[in-house]
Design an enzyme around this catalytic site. Structure first.
Site, short mmCIF file in Angstrom:
data_model
loop_
_atom_site.label_atom_id
_atom_site.label_comp_id
_atom_site.label_asym_id
_atom_site.label_seq_id
_atom_site.Cartn_x
_atom_site.Cartn_y
_atom_site.Cartn_z
N SER A 78 3.98 -0.53 5.67
CA SER A 78 4.00 -1.44 6.81
C SER A 78 4.88 -0.90 7.93
CB SER A 78 4.53 -2.81 6.39
OG SER A 78 3.74 -3.36 5.36
N1 SAH Z 1 5.36 -3.35 0.85
C1 SAH Z 1 4.58 -2.16 1.05
C2 SAH Z 1 3.31 -2.46 1.80
C3 SAH Z 1 2.18 -1.66 1.30
S1 SAH Z 1 0.57 -2.17 1.82
C4 SAH Z 1 5.40 -1.06 1.69
O1 SAH Z 1 6.54 -1.34 2.14
O2 SAH Z 1 4.97 0.09 1.71
C5 SAH Z 1 0.14 -3.41 0.66
C6 SAH Z 1 0.03 -3.01 -0.79
O3 SAH Z 1 -0.50 -4.14 -1.50
C7 SAH Z 1 -0.94 -1.85 -1.09
O4 SAH Z 1 -0.25 -0.85 -1.75
C8 SAH Z 1 -2.01 -2.49 -1.99
O5 SAH Z 1 -2.50 -1.61 -2.99
C9 SAH Z 1 -1.26 -3.66 -2.58
N2 SAH Z 1 -2.10 -4.74 -3.10
C10 SAH Z 1 -3.24 -5.26 -2.59
N3 SAH Z 1 -3.71 -6.26 -3.35
C11 SAH Z 1 -2.84 -6.39 -4.40
C12 SAH Z 1 -2.79 -7.24 -5.55
N4 SAH Z 1 -3.70 -8.17 -5.82
N5 SAH Z 1 -1.75 -7.07 -6.41
C13 SAH Z 1 -0.79 -6.14 -6.18
N6 SAH Z 1 -0.80 -5.30 -5.12
C14 SAH Z 1 -1.81 -5.42 -4.24
#
Ligand code: SAH
Length: 214
Positions: free
Chosen positions: A64
């Protein structure tokens, strides 16, 4: 990967930018100073790690924007010792910010390679969250209740199982919406039958999808 004066300098600039954009908590800004964001990116992006940009982190996912992380963290109003569940570990950067603020962090990621990579970086940084590979829609019922829950992917609806795992009086920060844009919401669990919902503007996250992926 190493932390150098050059990266430390770039970090200070980013912190000033976040302050200009309205992030006023010194604790949060200090956490951004202590977590080297370039560790979470491919070498190719390291030079841009302290610009307010999102980057590919593999498995079709993105880390993000720093402002989004800072904004969601502000809405969460983290106190030392808070037991926090994060859905979407991704790179592990948001997880590290919560750890740096003294929270007890539990985080779930549905992509195995991302889960493993985040585990190794967080270990290197000496943070000790509990990272799980699984489906965030299910949460971690055995470890509930949580003081707070933060969702870092765009959810099509409020995940009911997660509301159940939230303490009465607890808050969930969640971007709600399908498609490219979501409305940031702060949901307070007033009682077992009553939620209070406040909206905080439009953001753009990758979608929250069901089931884990090996
Ligand atoms: N907090 C992260 C944001 C990554 S983007 C950072 O600081 O980098 C969001 C993430 O959510 C992705 O890696 C995606 O694979 C994950 N995601 C999507 N749906 C999900 C679910 N049902 N359970 C767990 N993770 C999920």
């Amino acid at each position: 990967m190493q932390d150098t004066f050059k990266y430390k300098g770039m970090r200070k600039k980013l912190i000033n930018e976040l302050r200009d954009k309205g992030i006023s908590s010194e604790e949060i800004l200090d956490a951004f100073d202590r977590v080297p964001r370039h560790y979470f990116l491919d070498n190719a992006f390291a030079e841009q790690a302290y610009t307010n940009m999102a980057f590919q982190i593999g498995s079709g996912q993105t880390i993000s924007h720093p402002y989004t992380v800072a904004f969601q963290t502000s809405l969460l109003e983290v106190k030392k010792g808070d037991k926090i569940l994060e859905i979407g570990t991704g790179s592990g950067f948001q997880t590290s910010i919560l750890c740096a603020l003294g929270a007890k962090v539990y985080s779930i990621e549905r992509h195995k390679p991302l889960h493993l990579k985040a585990k190794s970086i967080l270990h290197k940084l000496h943070f000790t969250p509990r990272l799980s590979f699984g489906d965030g829609y299910k949460g971690l019922p055995m470890l509930a209740p949580f003081d707070k829950i933060i969702i870092t992917c765009g959810a099509p609806r409020i995940p009911e199982d997660l509301i159940e795992q939230l303490k009465i009086g607890g808050t969930m920060i969640i971007p709600i919406g399908e498609g490219d844009e979501q409305q940031m919401q702060r949901i307070t669990k007033v009682s077992d039958h009553e939620l209070n919902v406040k909206e905080f503007g439009v953001f753009s996250f990758v979608p929250m999808l069901e089931k884990r992926v090996k």
